[in-house]
Design a protein around this motif. Structure first.
Motif, PDB file in Angstrom:
ATOM      1  N   ILE A  15      77.319  98.484 -25.937  1.00  0.00           N
ATOM      2  CA  ILE A  15      78.032  97.252 -26.262  1.00  0.00           C
ATOM      3  C   ILE A  15      77.664  96.927 -27.701  1.00  0.00           C
ATOM      4  O   ILE A  15      76.494  96.687 -28.001  1.00  0.00           O
ATOM      5  CB  ILE A  15      77.624  96.078 -25.344  1.00  0.00           C
ATOM      6  CG1 ILE A  15      77.919  96.394 -23.885  1.00  0.00           C
ATOM      7  CG2 ILE A  15      78.323  94.802 -25.761  1.00  0.00           C
ATOM      8  CD1 ILE A  15      77.395  95.354 -22.909  1.00  0.00           C
ATOM      9  N   PRO A  30      75.064  92.451 -17.296  1.00  0.00           N
ATOM     10  CA  PRO A  30      75.680  93.776 -17.414  1.00  0.00           C
ATOM     11  C   PRO A  30      74.721  94.948 -17.232  1.00  0.00           C
ATOM     12  O   PRO A  30      75.155  96.049 -16.914  1.00  0.00           O
ATOM     13  CB  PRO A  30      76.237  93.794 -18.840  1.00  0.00           C
ATOM     14  CG  PRO A  30      76.269  92.386 -19.278  1.00  0.00           C
ATOM     15  CD  PRO A  30      75.214  91.666 -18.515  1.00  0.00           C
ATOM     16  N   ALA A 124      86.594  90.556 -25.063  1.00  0.00           N
ATOM     17  CA  ALA A 124      85.876  90.939 -23.843  1.00  0.00           C
ATOM     18  C   ALA A 124      84.541  91.610 -24.177  1.00  0.00           C
ATOM     19  O   ALA A 124      83.520  91.340 -23.526  1.00  0.00           O
ATOM     20  CB  ALA A 124      86.742  91.873 -22.991  1.00  0.00           C
ATOM     21  N   GLU A 125      84.517  92.466 -25.193  1.00  0.00           N
ATOM     22  CA  GLU A 125      83.264  93.111 -25.581  1.00  0.00           C
ATOM     23  C   GLU A 125      82.282  92.082 -26.148  1.00  0.00           C
ATOM     24  O   GLU A 125      81.082  92.153 -25.901  1.00  0.00           O
ATOM     25  CB  GLU A 125      83.500  94.223 -26.598  1.00  0.00           C
ATOM     26  CG  GLU A 125      82.238  95.020 -26.892  1.00  0.00           C
ATOM     27  CD  GLU A 125      82.445  96.157 -27.881  1.00  0.00           C
ATOM     28  OE1 GLU A 125      81.530  96.996 -27.994  1.00  0.00           O
ATOM     29  OE2 GLU A 125      83.501  96.222 -28.543  1.00  0.00           O
ATOM     30  N   ASP A 127      82.119  88.903 -25.256  1.00  0.00           N
ATOM     31  CA  ASP A 127      81.596  88.160 -24.102  1.00  0.00           C
ATOM     32  C   ASP A 127      80.566  88.980 -23.338  1.00  0.00           C
ATOM     33  O   ASP A 127      79.541  88.455 -22.895  1.00  0.00           O
ATOM     34  CB  ASP A 127      82.736  87.755 -23.157  1.00  0.00           C
ATOM     35  CG  ASP A 127      83.648  86.693 -23.757  1.00  0.00           C
ATOM     36  OD1 ASP A 127      83.234  86.029 -24.736  1.00  0.00           O
ATOM     37  OD2 ASP A 127      84.777  86.528 -23.255  1.00  0.00           O
ATOM     38  N   GLN A 128      80.827  90.271 -23.191  1.00  0.00           N
ATOM     39  CA  GLN A 128      79.884  91.145 -22.493  1.00  0.00           C
ATOM     40  C   GLN A 128      78.580  91.266 -23.283  1.00  0.00           C
ATOM     41  O   GLN A 128      77.492  91.282 -22.702  1.00  0.00           O
ATOM     42  CB  GLN A 128      80.510  92.518 -22.268  1.00  0.00           C
ATOM     43  CG  GLN A 128      79.762  93.377 -21.289  1.00  0.00           C
ATOM     44  CD  GLN A 128      80.488  94.674 -20.993  1.00  0.00           C
ATOM     45  OE1 GLN A 128      81.318  95.140 -21.756  1.00  0.00           O
ATOM     46  NE2 GLN A 128      80.156  95.271 -19.857  1.00  0.00           N
ATOM     47  N   CYS A 129      78.673  91.308 -24.608  1.00  0.00           N
ATOM     48  CA  CYS A 129      77.484  91.359 -25.460  1.00  0.00           C
ATOM     49  C   CYS A 129      76.654  90.085 -25.283  1.00  0.00           C
ATOM     50  O   CYS A 129      75.433  90.143 -25.160  1.00  0.00           O
ATOM     51  CB  CYS A 129      77.897  91.531 -26.919  1.00  0.00           C
ATOM     52  SG  CYS A 129      76.517  91.676 -28.060  1.00  0.00           S
ATOM     53  N   GLN A 131      76.580  88.121 -22.637  1.00  0.00           N
ATOM     54  CA  GLN A 131      75.975  88.166 -21.299  1.00  0.00           C
ATOM     55  C   GLN A 131      74.769  89.108 -21.275  1.00  0.00           C
ATOM     56  O   GLN A 131      73.734  88.791 -20.681  1.00  0.00           O
ATOM     57  CB  GLN A 131      77.001  88.630 -20.267  1.00  0.00           C
ATOM     58  CG  GLN A 131      78.092  87.641 -19.994  1.00  0.00           C
ATOM     59  CD  GLN A 131      79.201  88.248 -19.135  1.00  0.00           C
ATOM     60  OE1 GLN A 131      79.201  89.448 -18.851  1.00  0.00           O
ATOM     61  NE2 GLN A 131      80.157  87.419 -18.735  1.00  0.00           N
ATOM     62  N   TYR A 132      74.888  90.255 -21.936  1.00  0.00           N
ATOM     63  CA  TYR A 132      73.798  91.230 -21.981  1.00  0.00           C
ATOM     64  C   TYR A 132      72.600  90.657 -22.726  1.00  0.00           C
ATOM     65  O   TYR A 132      71.462  90.746 -22.262  1.00  0.00           O
ATOM     66  CB  TYR A 132      74.299  92.517 -22.641  1.00  0.00           C
ATOM     67  CG  TYR A 132      73.313  93.660 -22.646  1.00  0.00           C
ATOM     68  CD1 TYR A 132      72.556  93.987 -21.523  1.00  0.00           C
ATOM     69  CD2 TYR A 132      73.136  94.441 -23.780  1.00  0.00           C
ATOM     70  CE1 TYR A 132      71.660  95.050 -21.525  1.00  0.00           C
ATOM     71  CE2 TYR A 132      72.254  95.509 -23.793  1.00  0.00           C
ATOM     72  CZ  TYR A 132      71.517  95.801 -22.662  1.00  0.00           C
ATOM     73  OH  TYR A 132      70.639  96.855 -22.673  1.00  0.00           O
TER      74      TYR A 132
END
Length: 179
Positions: A15, A30, A124-125, A127-129, A131-132
């Motif tokens: 990510i 994630p 989306a990436e 947001d995932q970053c 969260q991670y």
């Protein structure tokens, strides 16, 4: 010579250039759970290498594990600065608040590692970053408190707090210190 992550050669998803490695954690996010309780994860590496790596002003990035190790080393320094002089129960609260507060990710103007890591390709990436990073920050805060408060619950160990005077790569996650 700086210590590099042992996870650099392992195959993992990425990510924003950071490797998504298994974690020994119960915090949702994630990162997949680490099934082997005795295996070393990126949080263990960060805590183990912190005191040696914080001495370096330059660091050769050898992979996605090193990028994550750099970010978590900077975050560890930020945590130690935040808990200086606080009792253990207050430190746990402070580090939880620090982990979930709004922070910069790659692509943001204030991100400290801008230029060393690629920006997210889409929302989306990004947001995932976030969260991670939140998952990593929460887990690192929990484990760091256990390491720093081994002698007393009222005072952090001076052997950890003394490293707050050093700045890894001459950078800090605290925007007021990056001048």
């Amino acid at each position: 010579m700086a210590y590099h992550s042992g996870l650099n050669g392992s195959e993992s998803a990425q990510i924003c250039g950071f490797g998504v490695f298994p974690l020994k954690t119960k915090i949702k996010g994630p990162a997949p759970p680490q099934m082997n309780a005795t295996a070393v994860d990126i949080i263990d590496e960060t805590i183990e290498f912190f005191r040696a790596n914080v001495l370096f002003r330059n660091y050769e990035i050898k992979g996605a594990g090193d990028r994550l190790l750099i970010y978590l080393t900077l975050y560890t320094h930020h945590c130690l600065c935040r808990i200086t002089g606080k009792p253990k129960d207050e430190a746990v609260k402070q580090l939880y608040q620090l982990a979930i507060e709004n922070f910069s990710i790659p692509g943001d103007a204030g991100f400290v590692l801008g230029g060393l890591v690629p920006n997210p390709t889409n929302r989306a990436e990004g947001d995932q970053c976030r969260q991670y990073f939140t998952q990593l920050r929460q887990e690192l805060g929990l484990r760091l408190v256990d390491k720093v408060y081994t002698e007393s619950n009222n005072q952090p160990s001076k052997w950890w707090i003394c490293w707050t005077k050093r700045r890894f790569l001459n950078k800090s996650l605290d925007p007021t210190q990056n001048r």
